[in-house]
Motif scaffolding. Structure first.
Motif, mmCIF file in Angstrom:
data_model
loop_
_atom_site.group_PDB
_atom_site.id
_atom_site.type_symbol
_atom_site.label_atom_id
_atom_site.label_comp_id
_atom_site.label_asym_id
_atom_site.label_seq_id
_atom_site.Cartn_x
_atom_site.Cartn_y
_atom_site.Cartn_z
ATOM 1 N N PHE A 197 1.092 -1.267 -0.333
ATOM 2 C CA PHE A 197 0.025 0.180 -0.298
ATOM 3 C C PHE A 197 0.936 1.181 0.121
ATOM 4 O O PHE A 197 1.801 1.239 0.591
ATOM 5 N N ALA A 198 0.384 2.170 -0.583
ATOM 6 C CA ALA A 198 1.079 3.639 -0.944
ATOM 7 C C ALA A 198 0.483 4.761 -0.007
ATOM 8 O O ALA A 198 -0.499 4.456 -0.552
ATOM 9 N N ARG A 199 0.916 5.966 1.070
ATOM 10 C CA ARG A 199 0.629 6.740 1.631
ATOM 11 C C ARG A 199 0.691 8.369 1.050
ATOM 12 O O ARG A 199 1.876 8.509 1.868
ATOM 13 N N PHE A 200 0.445 8.480 0.064
ATOM 14 C CA PHE A 200 0.918 10.127 0.064
ATOM 15 C C PHE A 200 0.188 10.697 0.665
ATOM 16 O O PHE A 200 -0.700 10.646 1.512
ATOM 17 N N ASN A 201 1.147 11.576 1.902
ATOM 18 C CA ASN A 201 0.594 12.676 3.184
ATOM 19 C C ASN A 201 1.267 13.472 3.123
ATOM 20 O O ASN A 201 2.107 14.425 2.270
ATOM 21 N N TYR A 202 0.314 14.669 2.719
ATOM 22 C CA TYR A 202 0.174 15.861 2.564
ATOM 23 C C TYR A 202 0.320 16.988 4.293
ATOM 24 O O TYR A 202 -0.669 16.559 5.017
ATOM 25 N N TYR A 203 1.354 17.368 4.720
ATOM 26 C CA TYR A 203 0.714 17.974 6.171
ATOM 27 C C TYR A 203 1.433 19.709 5.915
ATOM 28 O O TYR A 203 2.102 19.971 5.207
ATOM 29 N N PRO A 204 -0.316 20.033 6.039
ATOM 30 C CA PRO A 204 0.200 21.592 5.660
ATOM 31 C C PRO A 204 0.821 22.811 6.497
ATOM 32 O O PRO A 204 0.740 21.569 7.824
ATOM 33 N N PRO A 205 0.659 23.077 7.131
ATOM 34 C CA PRO A 205 1.698 24.159 7.520
ATOM 35 C C PRO A 205 -0.057 24.284 8.839
ATOM 36 O O PRO A 205 -1.089 24.461 8.058
ATOM 37 N N CYS A 206 0.361 25.006 10.064
ATOM 38 C CA CYS A 206 -0.075 25.241 11.476
ATOM 39 C C CYS A 206 0.326 26.172 11.997
ATOM 40 O O CYS A 206 0.759 25.866 12.617
ATOM 41 N N PRO A 207 -1.330 27.136 11.967
ATOM 42 C CA PRO A 207 -0.513 28.306 13.027
ATOM 43 C C PRO A 207 -0.680 27.506 14.169
ATOM 44 O O PRO A 207 -0.153 28.428 15.036
ATOM 45 N N TRP A 208 -1.694 26.675 14.379
ATOM 46 C CA TRP A 208 -1.094 26.349 15.965
ATOM 47 C C TRP A 208 -0.658 24.334 16.507
ATOM 48 O O TRP A 208 -1.366 23.729 16.796
ATOM 49 N N PRO A 209 0.900 24.649 15.750
ATOM 50 C CA PRO A 209 1.603 23.535 15.855
ATOM 51 C C PRO A 209 1.656 22.651 17.003
ATOM 52 O O PRO A 209 1.675 21.636 16.792
ATOM 53 N N ASP A 210 1.944 23.560 18.405
ATOM 54 C CA ASP A 210 2.051 22.496 19.664
ATOM 55 C C ASP A 210 0.378 22.409 19.414
ATOM 56 O O ASP A 210 0.589 21.226 20.584
ATOM 57 N N LYS A 211 -0.511 22.157 19.065
ATOM 58 C CA LYS A 211 -1.349 22.020 19.779
ATOM 59 C C LYS A 211 -2.621 20.523 18.773
ATOM 60 O O LYS A 211 -2.986 20.415 19.583
ATOM 61 N N VAL A 212 -1.524 20.701 17.176
ATOM 62 C CA VAL A 212 -1.928 18.955 17.257
ATOM 63 C C VAL A 212 -0.887 18.453 16.319
ATOM 64 O O VAL A 212 0.022 18.350 17.099
ATOM 65 N N LEU A 213 -1.695 17.515 16.000
ATOM 66 C CA LEU A 213 0.009 16.334 15.621
ATOM 67 C C LEU A 213 -0.521 15.947 14.124
ATOM 68 O O LEU A 213 -1.389 15.672 13.432
ATOM 69 N N GLY A 214 0.490 15.538 13.085
ATOM 70 C CA GLY A 214 0.638 15.436 11.574
ATOM 71 C C GLY A 214 -0.522 13.796 11.876
ATOM 72 O O GLY A 214 -1.197 13.286 11.484
#
Length: 341
Positions: A197-214
């Protein structure tokens, strides 16, 4: 939650509650490592694994301690890796309406989207994904394969064919590092009906990086996972000895980690590492993970030669399906715990 994360990142002035991470419930006693001190993930020269006992021992140490390594001299040219990155980026750069042609069904993994929502309390990952079955070819769902790039199918097919060859080299080397017969893992893995299986991952910039996880903390349900990292932007972290370590970018390397199924086959000698992904405020990050899975109609279990009086069987025989893994993942549980005796 019908919006993709890429759209939310571009237009949202307040972070939706469903993305706000809790303190890692299962890993609440761990701390972030110093960002300026990335992990010394072992670097393994794949071209030496068939000829160098020293490199074979370095592989064994890497996957019994870290559970992962940076693979160099693996036979895939850096220019071709850049081509893989390019077709990945071209998909995520498409207009939103064009990408929506490839949206996955609500309760399926295949296709484009973000997390499959299994409960009202589930914390969502700050990422969009394109998830495709690559092998066996007759199980491909081509309606989800982007048609906007004429090269996408050809490049992905070629890349994954190369990964399968490297995977077989590594599985044989793992066996030899334990003084076992070359094919002891491959015999369970299967070479004709194995899945990829191939999973292409896109992680956008986040204004709240300490509050989320990719990506929330988890270990992979694969036998082996191959990650083509973003060429410039880091984010992957591995849990080792109660601490999170950043995985650096090594030019033209593939980041390889053992999955739960090899931990089971090796009777716990090789470790399937827990890992997660962080995001940042400025830069998007695009990666490609390829999951190499045994043929699903067969049970897997510890190799007989690795079960002794001193090292008793730790895992029962199981059929490790994709659904089995994701039901545990989305609830923050380790699937391998359900396999222990």
């Amino acid at each position: 939650m019908n919006h993709q994360v890429q759209d939310i990142a571009a237009h949202c002035e307040q972070l939706p509650e469903r993305f706000i991470r809790k303190e890692d419930e299962e890993y609440g006693n761990v701390t972030n490592s110093n960002a300026s001190s990335p992990a010394k993930i072992p670097v393994i020269d794949v071209s030496l694994l068939t000829s160098s006992p020293l490199e074979l021992n370095r592989l064994k140490i890497a996957i019994t301690t870290w559970g992962c390594f940076q693979a160099i001299n693996h036979g895939i040219e850096g220019s071709f890796l850049d081509k893989v990155r390019e077709v990945s980026r071209l998909f995520f750069d498409l207009p939103a309406e064009e990408k929506k042609k490839y949206l996955r069904e609500e309760n399926d993994l295949e296709g484009y989207g973000n997390d499959m929502v299994l409960s009202d309390h589930q914390i969502l990952d700050w990422t969009d994904r394109l998830y495709l079955t690559v092998f066996p070819k007759d199980q491909r769902m081509l309606q989800f394969w982007p048609k906007s790039s004429t090269e996408f199918r050809e490049v992905v097919d070629d890349y994954c064919s190369k990964i399968e060859l490297i995977n077989q080299v590594i599985l044989k080397a793992m066996a030899r590092s334990l003084n076992m017969e070359d094919n002891c893992f491959l015999d369970q893995y299967g070479t004709t009906n194995s899945k990829m299986f191939a999973r292409f991952n896109y992680y956008p910039p986040c204004p709240w990086p300490d509050k989320v996880l990719g990506v929330k903390p988890h270990a992979d349900g694969s036998a082996v996972t191959f990650l083509l990292q973003d060429k410039e932007v880091e984010g992957l972290q591995v849990l080792k000895d109660g601490q999170w370590f950043g995985v650096p970018i090594v030019p033209d390397a593939l980041t390889v980690n053992v999955g739960d199924q090899i931990e089971i086959m090796s009777n716990g000698i090789f470790k399937s590492p827990v890992h997660r992904v962080l995001v940042n405020t400025k830069n998007q990050r695009i990666t490609l993970a390829v999951f190499c899975m045994p043929q699903t109609e067969k049970d897997i279990g510890p190799v007989d030669g690795l079960i002794t009086d001193d090292t008793p069987r730790l895992y029962k025989n199981v059929t490790y399906s994709r659904d089995f893994f994701f039901q545990n993942y989305q609830h923050g549980k380790r699937t391998i715990d359900a396999c222990k005796i």
